[in-house]
Design a protein around this motif. Structure first.
Motif, PDB file in Angstrom:
ATOM      1  N   LEU A 498      63.038  50.376 -29.118  1.00  0.00           N
ATOM      2  CA  LEU A 498      63.320  49.992 -30.501  1.00  0.00           C
ATOM      3  C   LEU A 498      62.949  48.534 -30.757  1.00  0.00           C
ATOM      4  CD1 LEU A 498      66.759  51.783 -30.977  1.00  0.00           C
ATOM      5  CD2 LEU A 498      64.581  52.433 -32.022  1.00  0.00           C
ATOM      6  N   LEU A 499      63.057  47.697 -29.718  1.00  0.00           N
ATOM      7  CA  LEU A 499      62.705  46.283 -29.839  1.00  0.00           C
ATOM      8  C   LEU A 499      61.201  46.049 -29.766  1.00  0.00           C
ATOM      9  CD1 LEU A 499      65.464  44.731 -27.541  1.00  0.00           C
ATOM     10  CD2 LEU A 499      65.345  44.585 -30.041  1.00  0.00           C
ATOM     11  N   GLY A 500      60.438  47.064 -29.323  1.00  0.00           N
ATOM     12  CA  GLY A 500      58.990  46.934 -29.263  1.00  0.00           C
ATOM     13  C   GLY A 500      58.398  46.971 -27.876  1.00  0.00           C
ATOM     14  N   TYR A 501      59.218  47.185 -26.844  1.00  0.00           N
ATOM     15  CA  TYR A 501      58.692  47.275 -25.484  1.00  0.00           C
ATOM     16  C   TYR A 501      58.226  48.707 -25.223  1.00  0.00           C
ATOM     17  CZ  TYR A 501      60.973  42.759 -24.914  1.00  0.00           C
ATOM     18  OH  TYR A 501      61.350  41.447 -25.060  1.00  0.00           O
ATOM     19  N   ALA A 502      57.017  48.854 -24.729  1.00  0.00           N
ATOM     20  CA  ALA A 502      56.412  50.174 -24.543  1.00  0.00           C
ATOM     21  C   ALA A 502      57.159  50.947 -23.455  1.00  0.00           C
ATOM     22  CB  ALA A 502      54.945  50.041 -24.172  1.00  0.00           C
ATOM     23  N   PRO A 503      57.591  52.192 -23.730  1.00  0.00           N
ATOM     24  CA  PRO A 503      58.311  52.976 -22.721  1.00  0.00           C
ATOM     25  C   PRO A 503      57.554  53.151 -21.415  1.00  0.00           C
ATOM     26  CG  PRO A 503      58.561  53.976 -24.878  1.00  0.00           C
ATOM     27  CD  PRO A 503      57.561  52.862 -25.042  1.00  0.00           C
ATOM     28  N   GLU A 504      56.218  53.202 -21.479  1.00  0.00           N
ATOM     29  CA  GLU A 504      55.463  53.350 -20.228  1.00  0.00           C
ATOM     30  C   GLU A 504      55.550  52.092 -19.364  1.00  0.00           C
ATOM     31  OE1 GLU A 504      52.490  52.682 -23.660  1.00  0.00           O
ATOM     32  OE2 GLU A 504      54.294  53.866 -23.259  1.00  0.00           O
ATOM     33  N   GLN A 505      55.863  50.946 -19.985  1.00  0.00           N
ATOM     34  CA  GLN A 505      56.040  49.712 -19.227  1.00  0.00           C
ATOM     35  C   GLN A 505      57.429  49.610 -18.609  1.00  0.00           C
ATOM     36  OE1 GLN A 505      54.912  46.834 -22.388  1.00  0.00           O
ATOM     37  NE2 GLN A 505      53.372  46.109 -20.939  1.00  0.00           N
ATOM     38  N   THR A 506      58.416  50.198 -19.245  1.00  0.00           N
ATOM     39  CA  THR A 506      59.802  50.067 -18.787  1.00  0.00           C
ATOM     40  C   THR A 506      60.261  51.256 -17.957  1.00  0.00           C
ATOM     41  OG1 THR A 506      60.689  51.099 -20.810  1.00  0.00           O
ATOM     42  CG2 THR A 506      60.345  48.711 -20.836  1.00  0.00           C
ATOM     43  N   LEU A 507      59.466  52.318 -17.920  1.00  0.00           N
ATOM     44  CA  LEU A 507      59.882  53.565 -17.264  1.00  0.00           C
ATOM     45  C   LEU A 507      60.194  53.372 -15.785  1.00  0.00           C
ATOM     46  CD1 LEU A 507      60.266  56.656 -17.290  1.00  0.00           C
ATOM     47  CD2 LEU A 507      57.805  56.860 -16.845  1.00  0.00           C
ATOM     48  N   ALA A 508      59.360  52.632 -15.074  1.00  0.00           N
ATOM     49  CA  ALA A 508      59.486  52.560 -13.615  1.00  0.00           C
ATOM     50  C   ALA A 508      60.841  52.017 -13.182  1.00  0.00           C
ATOM     51  CB  ALA A 508      58.364  51.692 -13.043  1.00  0.00           C
ATOM     52  N   PHE A 509      61.342  50.992 -13.873  1.00  0.00           N
ATOM     53  CA  PHE A 509      62.614  50.412 -13.445  1.00  0.00           C
ATOM     54  C   PHE A 509      63.795  50.944 -14.241  1.00  0.00           C
ATOM     55  CE2 PHE A 509      66.014  47.332 -13.042  1.00  0.00           C
ATOM     56  CZ  PHE A 509      65.984  47.036 -11.688  1.00  0.00           C
ATOM     57  N   TYR A 510      63.615  51.135 -15.554  1.00  0.00           N
ATOM     58  CA  TYR A 510      64.753  51.484 -16.408  1.00  0.00           C
ATOM     59  C   TYR A 510      64.869  52.968 -16.729  1.00  0.00           C
ATOM     60  CZ  TYR A 510      65.220  46.458 -17.152  1.00  0.00           C
ATOM     61  OH  TYR A 510      65.402  45.106 -16.964  1.00  0.00           O
ATOM     62  N   GLY A 511      63.878  53.751 -16.364  1.00  0.00           N
ATOM     63  CA  GLY A 511      63.959  55.180 -16.607  1.00  0.00           C
ATOM     64  C   GLY A 511      63.528  55.569 -18.009  1.00  0.00           C
ATOM     65  N   PRO A 512      63.591  56.873 -18.328  1.00  0.00           N
ATOM     66  CA  PRO A 512      63.119  57.370 -19.619  1.00  0.00           C
ATOM     67  C   PRO A 512      64.092  57.084 -20.758  1.00  0.00           C
ATOM     68  CG  PRO A 512      63.954  59.176 -18.283  1.00  0.00           C
ATOM     69  CD  PRO A 512      63.987  57.971 -17.412  1.00  0.00           C
ATOM     70  N   THR A 513      63.581  57.217 -21.973  1.00  0.00           N
ATOM     71  CA  THR A 513      64.367  56.982 -23.182  1.00  0.00           C
ATOM     72  C   THR A 513      64.967  58.294 -23.692  1.00  0.00           C
ATOM     73  OG1 THR A 513      62.544  57.409 -24.710  1.00  0.00           O
ATOM     74  CG2 THR A 513      62.704  55.174 -23.779  1.00  0.00           C
ATOM     75  N   LEU A 514      65.702  58.186 -24.794  1.00  0.00           N
ATOM     76  CA  LEU A 514      66.223  59.378 -25.466  1.00  0.00           C
ATOM     77  C   LEU A 514      65.098  60.206 -26.082  1.00  0.00           C
ATOM     78  CD1 LEU A 514      69.328  57.906 -27.351  1.00  0.00           C
ATOM     79  CD2 LEU A 514      69.384  59.468 -25.400  1.00  0.00           C
ATOM     80  N   MET A 515      63.928  59.619 -26.249  1.00  0.00           N
ATOM     81  CA  MET A 515      62.802  60.341 -26.843  1.00  0.00           C
ATOM     82  C   MET A 515      61.996  61.103 -25.801  1.00  0.00           C
ATOM     83  SD  MET A 515      63.364  57.179 -28.330  1.00  0.00           S
ATOM     84  CE  MET A 515      61.987  56.040 -28.230  1.00  0.00           C
ATOM     85  N   SER A 516      62.356  60.957 -24.534  1.00  0.00           N
ATOM     86  CA  SER A 516      61.631  61.649 -23.475  1.00  0.00           C
ATOM     87  C   SER A 516      62.240  63.026 -23.238  1.00  0.00           C
ATOM     88  CB  SER A 516      61.699  60.835 -22.179  1.00  0.00           C
ATOM     89  OG  SER A 516      61.200  61.587 -21.094  1.00  0.00           O
ATOM     90  N   HIS A 517      61.381  63.977 -22.895  1.00  0.00           N
ATOM     91  CA  HIS A 517      61.862  65.322 -22.574  1.00  0.00           C
ATOM     92  C   HIS A 517      62.142  65.467 -21.069  1.00  0.00           C
ATOM     93  CE1 HIS A 517      61.308  66.813 -26.599  1.00  0.00           C
ATOM     94  NE2 HIS A 517      60.058  66.368 -26.622  1.00  0.00           N
ATOM     95  N   THR A 518      62.046  64.357 -20.337  1.00  0.00           N
ATOM     96  CA  THR A 518      62.381  64.382 -18.916  1.00  0.00           C
ATOM     97  C   THR A 518      63.856  64.705 -18.749  1.00  0.00           C
ATOM     98  OG1 THR A 518      60.699  62.694 -18.479  1.00  0.00           O
ATOM     99  CG2 THR A 518      62.376  63.070 -16.767  1.00  0.00           C
ATOM    100  N   LYS A 519      64.163  65.640 -17.869  1.00  0.00           N
ATOM    101  CA  LYS A 519      65.544  66.067 -17.683  1.00  0.00           C
ATOM    102  C   LYS A 519      66.374  64.956 -17.055  1.00  0.00           C
ATOM    103  CE  LYS A 519      68.199  70.025 -15.907  1.00  0.00           C
ATOM    104  NZ  LYS A 519      68.684  70.394 -17.229  1.00  0.00           N
ATOM    105  N   ASP A 520      67.560  64.734 -17.575  1.00  0.00           N
ATOM    106  CA  ASP A 520      68.474  63.726 -17.049  1.00  0.00           C
ATOM    107  C   ASP A 520      69.355  64.345 -15.969  1.00  0.00           C
ATOM    108  OD1 ASP A 520      69.613  60.840 -17.865  1.00  0.00           O
ATOM    109  OD2 ASP A 520      71.308  62.109 -17.335  1.00  0.00           O
TER     110      ASP A 520
END
Length: 561
Positions: A498-520
């Protein structure tokens, strides 16, 4: 007289000792327990025979404090004070000012027991006094030996031993670890934000002690939440029942501020930038709205260094406790319209015990109720009015007060906030720090959460996204796809997006977002700190296994608006 008092004191824990002996059976474990128990009893006797009066009285006071810590916790929760629980108590030390009110009757009982111990040790030993410092060397050595044993066993193994020694040994472990640990420097933000998904403010509202299975958005007969019906120009996307990070406030709150996954959340809290730092890098002002504390007091493991990253630190301690969440809604609504892009984190008062007085008489729609009028000025630490005995009837009354509190605090909050969201471009993430075990299925103890062996209800929280009706993200579609399957761990990366950081950049350390269909993994931990070389344990949620709030609790209900 001293030995008789010691014997009386030790007998107060006879039930715990009998339970431990029964659980061990005829085994080498029983022999080890009996040996350690007798050794610690001898250490108490040695302390009682210290020759020096000042040293003896100080020793008596220290042992009495340890006794109060252990017995008040174990008698209130019905669970052993393992090292994990001890760390949680220390993390909650900001509540010390109200500690005398916590589980009032139980605490007074623990103080009474500790007073017997204090007298047994402090009274003069007469001609039986030990020479050459043996009287204080033996108990100090006993604490050291017990600390070593607990460290070796990952913090467990002291159940039903003489009460004073376990907290002292755990404190020694904690002090030693902190003395030898290297303080790691926190990293700066090394990502460059792009276009933000939120065109207005980014808001995280963290409620307190709201059980997902009690809200009308998650069950037809649930308590009024203010979120079940739409508002003009506002989209409300319900992600259903989500898993919290932990079943205690401090851990959940800290990880929502620092992020991380189940594998690395401890590293994130120690080394990585906070959400405030990421917001500053994205050009937003940072705002903290706190309904629980006053006078600048910090909580939920917030440090002075983190506090320095917050531009506007706002507390509403001058507002009566039942009205604070409504006041927060007013302040938040005003800030959505101030023309400044902000990251806003809100800590609500919510429904932490005691709940008997967190709503006015006009909002008492669920009855019968426990006794009222004893905790109007308390936010989250007090005795549980009407629940001290933990009988089924006590809990029935408590659940009715809880329902009224949720309808007033949460429902009233969103009644005031949602009409102010339209046209702001804001995205509001709503959840609770943890759920509640309101003893719908019985059980011992007077606790509702934060116990070492929790019921699943303690980790079941609501998760809702509120946005302008024309957002960049189709929140209802993602909510439908990920319903009853998300967790707190998705919130930090979602805020970054939401702040503008690309999810593909943050995925490795912080995991997927609510917009991802990856199972939690859909799980929470009762061992958030997981010290002494242990890894956190995880409890997976299953919506079908959550307790159904008993409709038989209340005789009559006037429906909320």
């Amino acid at each position: 007289m001293k030995l008789l008092l010691l014997a009386l004191y030790l007998c107060l824990d006879h039930a715990a000792v009998a339970e431990r002996v029964t659980s061990l059976g005829l085994s080498t474990g029983l022999l080890a327990f009996a040996t350690l128990y007798c050794a610690l009893v001898l250490a108490l006797c040695a302390a009682a025979l210290i020759r020096s009066a000042p040293v003896r009285i100080v020793t008596a006071a220290v042992l009495a404090i340890g006794s109060v810590m252990l017995q008040s916790y174990e008698w209130a929760t019905g669970a052993p004070l393992v090292y994990e629980a001890f760390e949680t108590m220390v993390a909650s030390r900001g509540d010390a000012g109200d500690a005398l009110s916590q589980h009032g009757t139980t605490l007074m009982q623990a103080i009474g027991a500790a007073s017997i111990l204090f007298l047994a040790i402090a009274l003069p030993p007469g001609r039986f006094a030990l020479r050459h410092g043996i009287g204080w060397i033996v108990p100090v050595g006993a604490v050291a030996v017990l600390a070593g044993m607990l460290y070796w066993r990952g913090g467990e193994g002291a159940r039903a031993l003489p009460a004073p020694f376990s907290p002292l040994a755990q404190g020694a472990i904690m002090a030693t670890l902190r003395a030898v640990e290297d303080e790691r420097p926190r990293r700066a933000v090394d990502l460059t934000p792009g276009p933000a998904l939120a065109t207005g403010d980014v808001v995280l509202v963290i409620d307190e002690s709201i059980a997902a299975n009690y809200l009308d958005i998650n069950q037809p007969a649930g308590v009024y939440s203010g979120l079940a019906r739409g508002r003009p120009g506002v989209s409300v996307a319900n992600f259903g029942v989500a898993a919290s990070i932990a079943n205690c406030s401090a851990g959940s709150n800290r990880t929502m501020r620092f992020g991380g996954t189940r594998a690395n959340y401890r590293q994130a809290a120690e080394e990585m930038p906070s959400i405030w730092a990421y917001a500053h890098r994205a050009g937003l002002r940072t705002v903290y709205l706190d309904g629980q504390r006053r006078g600048g007091e910090l909580q939920n493991l917030m440090t002075l260094a983190e506090r320095a990253e917050i531009d506007d630190f706002i507390q509403v301690g001058d507002t009566p406790v039942p009205d604070r969440d409504h006041r927060l809604a007013q302040i938040l609504g005003e800030r959505l319209h101030n023309g400044t892009a902000e990251l806003i984190l809100v800590n609500k008062v919510g429904a932490h015990f005691p709940v008997a007085d967190k709503f006015p008489d006009t909002a008492a729609t669920f009855r019968p109720l426990p006794m009222r009028g004893r905790s109007e000025g308390i936010t989250d630490i007090a005795s549980l009015p009407g629940v001290t005995a933990s009988s089924e009837e006590d809990w029935r009354l408590y659940r009715n007060a809880y329902r009224n509190t949720v309808a007033w605090s949460t429902g009233g909050f969103f009644d005031r906030l949602l009409p102010q969201v339209a046209g702001t471009g804001a995205v509001i993430l709503y959840t609770s720090d943890h759920g509640q075990d309101l003893h719908e299925r019985g059980g011992t103890g007077g606790s509702t959460h934060c116990v070492p062996d929790p019921r699943p209800e303690e980790g079941a929280v609501p998760l809702v996204v509120i946005a302008d009706s024309d957002p960049k993200v189709d929140w209802p579609a993602y909510a439908a796809a990920n319903f009853d399957g998300m967790s707190h761990f998705r919130l930090f990366p979602t805020m970054l997006a939401l702040l503008g950081y690309a999810p593909e950049q943050t995925l490795a350390f912080y995991g997927p977002t609510l917009m991802s269909h990856t199972k939690d993994a859909y799980s929470f931990t009762p061992t958030y700190n997981a010290s002494l070389g242990r890894s956190p344990s995880w409890r997976r949620l299953n919506r079908a296994e959550l307790a159904v709030p008993p409709a038989s609790d209340f005789a009559q209900v006037a429906h909320a608006p």
